[in-house]
Design a protein around this motif. Structure first.
Motif, PDB file in Angstrom:
ATOM      1  N   HIS A 112       0.876  -1.244  -0.136  1.00 42.49           N
ATOM      2  CA  HIS A 112      -0.024  -0.108  -0.065  1.00 42.49           C
ATOM      3  C   HIS A 112       0.777   1.277   0.006  1.00 42.49           C
ATOM      4  N   HIS A 113       2.032   1.289   0.820  1.00 46.74           N
ATOM      5  CA  HIS A 113       2.404   2.835   0.981  1.00 46.74           C
ATOM      6  C   HIS A 113       3.964   2.772   0.732  1.00 46.74           C
ATOM      7  N   HIS A 161      -0.465  -2.262   8.161  1.00 47.17           N
ATOM      8  CA  HIS A 161      -1.136  -1.140   7.251  1.00 47.17           C
ATOM      9  C   HIS A 161      -0.382   0.182   7.574  1.00 47.17           C
ATOM     10  N   LEU A 227      -3.076   4.354   9.783  1.00 44.93           N
ATOM     11  CA  LEU A 227      -1.975   5.102   9.253  1.00 44.93           C
ATOM     12  C   LEU A 227      -1.257   5.722  10.037  1.00 44.93           C
ATOM     13  N   HIS A 331      -8.788   7.955   9.150  1.00 43.62           N
ATOM     14  CA  HIS A 331      -7.935   7.161   8.219  1.00 43.62           C
ATOM     15  C   HIS A 331      -6.737   7.591   8.179  1.00 43.62           C
ATOM     16  N   HIS A 398      -7.049  11.134   3.029  1.00 46.12           N
ATOM     17  CA  HIS A 398      -5.682  11.512   3.040  1.00 46.12           C
ATOM     18  C   HIS A 398      -5.177  12.926   2.697  1.00 46.12           C
ATOM     19  N   GLY A 438      -8.573   7.883  -3.262  1.00 49.93           N
ATOM     20  CA  GLY A 438      -8.223   7.247  -2.295  1.00 49.93           C
ATOM     21  C   GLY A 438      -7.201   8.031  -1.537  1.00 49.93           C
ATOM     22  N   HIS A 439      -5.897   7.712  -1.869  1.00 49.34           N
ATOM     23  CA  HIS A 439      -4.674   8.607  -1.601  1.00 49.34           C
ATOM     24  C   HIS A 439      -4.578   9.519  -2.558  1.00 49.34           C
ATOM     25  N   LYS A 460     -10.214   4.691  -7.285  1.00 48.35           N
ATOM     26  CA  LYS A 460     -10.354   3.619  -7.231  1.00 48.35           C
ATOM     27  C   LYS A 460     -11.331   2.912  -8.582  1.00 48.35           C
ATOM     28  N   HIS A 500      -2.374   2.499  -3.818  1.00 46.55           N
ATOM     29  CA  HIS A 500      -2.799   3.207  -2.504  1.00 46.55           C
ATOM     30  C   HIS A 500      -2.028   4.549  -2.496  1.00 46.55           C
TER      31      HIS A 500
HETATM   32 CU1  K7E Z   1      -6.105   5.022   2.062  1.00 43.53          CU
HETATM   33 CU2  K7E Z   1      -4.223   1.140   2.265  1.00 43.53          CU
HETATM   34 CU3  K7E Z   1      -3.429   4.102   2.680  1.00 43.53          CU
HETATM   35 CU4  K7E Z   1      -5.646   2.891   0.145  1.00 43.53          CU
HETATM   36  S1  K7E Z   1      -5.129   3.103   2.327  1.00 43.53           S
HETATM   37  S2  K7E Z   1      -6.889   4.522  -0.127  1.00 43.53           S
END
Ligand code: K7E
Ligand code: CUA
Length: 654
Positions: A112-113, A161, A227, A331, A398, A438-439, A460, A500
């Motif tokens: 993911h990051h 995560h 997060l 989140h 985010h 998402g991000h 997404k 992500h």
């Molecule tokens: Cu928001 Cu796994 Cu960092 Cu995807 S998480 S959006």
């Protein structure tokens, strides 16, 4: 009661469906794009180079993809947590150990990051870290070779995560468990969750050469740690983890974990943690985990089993952890470039809650606590509050920052990015995303020095944005020019897997250090040979090692006899080329792994188990020269009970 809850879920789902299906007529060509100027801003002419490298996580692909910005051109997919037949990652003998874990060999994870290493809070282009979410791990990619060189497992965790966010000088990358789990793992009732399950936050030390090791874990209550971001500047020395499910429910979390009006951001003082460790005030726990390292010198990965971790328990460590109440199941938790503001993205709300680090310190000083959870003080919400961004968006996830004091927050439900002013909290602009963002990522946007020229929204859902490709439509990235007052959408491109988070850095910080080939004289692979004179085939029992070279446009040897059914045949192929961009491939019929793709100066090994007597061809799978198609050979396989002479050759004697 139960029925009402389910109705609520249905209502929320309907709202989601409505939000994510709108806007079908917002077409790039006639919609928000201002025509030619957007094209000019993203056009990188043939032969020209991009300004930024962007690294996008692949989500369920388990990999990292490398794009150029502003062009959106895909340069490379770096295999990390999933096997990759294209590069033989996880298939050749050299990289198989990278995917070993305490659960055995795992060919997949969910990443993911991505997070770049930093010096003085600024991305420095040395390494890229990324989390494995499913089976908790952190990987390190060397940005001189763009290869995964280390993967460390995280014990006592379940769902890695909130990871792998770095501290200001890459002292640590942190890793918080998403799922509360029994620590140590044991057979117990799932309904015993509350109070008994734990949430481990790991601090993984990064040495000067990049090598990772778990310095300590903090055994937190069994909330879900979602997060994280570390402090910077004045808040250097702290890390902030968002959490949800402070209700500690073990079922139907969409309802049960949304009951508390406020969850927590856990503020960890890791300098205090270091002091506890230095003073010996920790418990040593038997927890085994693997550390896999690819050594560029031997060109081999090895797995090392570690047996113990140092554990800190907050209830025994005053000053280590404080909880900042934060509304609506936050989140993302994001720290602005000055380090003063900690933004909680409460995903079930319209508003963003911003905490002040200075006020937090004062509240701690004055012991302005409203509660205590498992021995951890809960700070007075009003005492740490810096401001609220009244966005009128819905579902903030985010936030990233630019270099002009602005912040950009994604709103999943209303599918938009909102730009707001840090300090005054006023909303300055909003831009729709297609769809369900998402991000987001601003180059350096989670560091002390954002390069605030572009913002990339990572979406997404893309139905109706691209030509349909069956039920699965790819995720997308949308690039915005943020140099002016208004965000301007300038490009829309599909991604590999589900991105992500992402990171980006000016190209010049990486490209000058990029390796072009491996020097043959520095190749210390145990099965390397440095010239065709050294080719040989060696049998030990049923293990046969073929020491082979490749150079344009032949293998040596290219005729091999004396192999038997039932043998384990290792092709150790050294690419003798010493030029940039001249890899050779190697493929043999019936191989149950993949091809090899061997870089100049490198040795790679393919394991092959011949199944029947015959003469089996092999060939180079990478088009390497005008005579690439001639780059081929044969291996003769005899019956299991025969006794053939071992022979090898290249060319004819005359
Ligand atoms: Cu928001 Cu796994 Cu960092 Cu995807 S998480 S959006
Ligand atoms: Cu070597 Cu094609």
């Amino acid at each position: 009661m139960k029925v009402k809850m389910l109705q609520n879920i249905a209502g929320f789902a309907l709202m989601l469906a409505l939000m994510t299906s709108c806007g079908g007529d917002q077409n790039g060509s006639s919609g928000p794009l201002g025509g030619g100027s957007a094209a000019q801003k993203t056009y990188v002419a043939p032969g020209e180079l991009d300004e930024f490298y962007a690294f996008l996580s692949g989500g369920f692909s388990g990999q990292v993809s490398v794009y150029g910005l502003p062009s959106g051109r895909l340069f490379k997919v770096i295999p990390v947590f999933s096997v990759d037949a294209e590069k033989a990652y996880g298939f050749n003998e050299e990289t198989k150990p990278m995917l070993e874990t305490s659960h055995g060999f795992l060919p997949w994870d969910d990443s993911h990051h991505p997070e770049l290493s930093q010096t003085d809070g600024v991305p420095d282009g040395r390494w890229l870290f990324i989390n494995g979410n499913n089976t908790p791990r952190i990987a390190r990619i060397d940005l001189t070779t763009f290869e995964t060189v280390e993967i460390i497992e995280l014990p006592n965790s379940g769902g890695n995560h909130s990871s792998p966010f770095t501290t200001e000088n890459t002292e640590y990358v942190v890793a918080g468990t998403r799922f509360g789990v029994p620590v140590p793992q044991q057979d117990m009732g799932i309904d015993e969750y509350a109070g008994k399950f734990k949430g481990a936050l790991s601090y993984v030390k990064v040495a000067d050469d990049g090598r990772m090791d778990i310095a300590f874990q903090i055994l937190m209550p069994g909330f879900n740690y979602d997060l994280a971001h570390s402090g910077k500047g004045l808040s250097h020395g702290w890390t902030f983890f968002s959490s949800y499910n402070t209700e500690e429910s073990n079922t139907l979390l969409e309802v049960e974990a949304s009951k508390n009006d406020k969850d927590f951001i856990a503020a960890i003082n890791w300098k205090v943690a270091e002091q506890y460790i230095a003073d010996g005030n920790y418990e040593e726990m038997n927890s085994s985990y693997l550390r896999n390292f690819y050594d560029e010198e031997t060109q081999m990965a090895t797995s090392e089993k570690m047996e113990k971790v140092k554990v800190l328990k907050p209830e025994d460590c005053p000053g280590l952890v404080y909880f900042l109440p934060c509304p609506k199941s936050p989140h993302g938790v994001d720290v602005d470039p000055t380090g003063e503001y900690i933004v909680g993205n409460g995903k079930l709300s319209a508003d963003l809650t911003v905490h002040s680090f200075t006020k937090m310190l004062a509240a701690i000083e004055q012991e302005d606590f409203v509660d205590e959870k498992y021995g951890i003080p809960v700070l007075n919400f009003d005492a740490t509050l810096a401001g609220i961004v009244k966005s009128t968006g819905l579902g903030p996830l985010h936030t990233e920052f630019d270099d002009k004091g602005n912040a950009y927050t994604t709103f999943f439900i209303t599918s938009e990015v909102i730009k707001w002013k840090v300090g005054t909290w006023e909303v300055l602009d909003r831009a729709p995303c297609y769809y369900s963002v998402g991000h987001l990522m601003v180059p350096g946007g989670d560091s002390r020095k954002p390069w605030g020229k572009y913002m990339l929204a990572l979406n997404k859902i893309t139905k109706d944005r691209y030509l349909p490709t069956g039920p699965e439509v790819n995720q997308s990235a949308q690039l915005f020019d943020i140099s002016g007052d208004k965000m301007e959408l300038i490009l829309d491109f599909p991604t590999v897997g589900e991105p992500h988070y992402a990171q980006a850095i000016p190209a010049e910080l990486i490209m000058e250090n990029s390796k072009q080939f491996y020097k043959l004289e520095e190749n210390h692979h145990p099965h390397a040979i440095k010239s065709e004179e050294d080719i040989k085939v060696v049998r030990e029992g049923n293990v046969v090692r073929i020491y082979m070279t490749s150079i344009r446009s032949h293998f040596a040897p290219d005729n091999i006899e004396g192999i038997k059914v039932g043998d384990e045949v290792y092709f150790h192929v050294t690419n003798l080329e010493q030029d940039y961009d001249v890899p050779h491939g190697f493929a043999v019929m019936g191989a149950r792994n993949s091809e090899l793709l061997i870089m100049p100066g490198q040795t790679e090994t393919l394991l092959w188990r011949p199944q029947y007597p015959g003469v089996i061809p092999f060939y180079c799978s990478d088009f390497c020269s005008a005579l690439h198609q001639e780059m081929q050979g044969y291996i003769r396989v005899s019956a299991q009970n025969s006794n053939p002479e071992l022979k090898w050759s290249v060319g004819t004697d005359e």
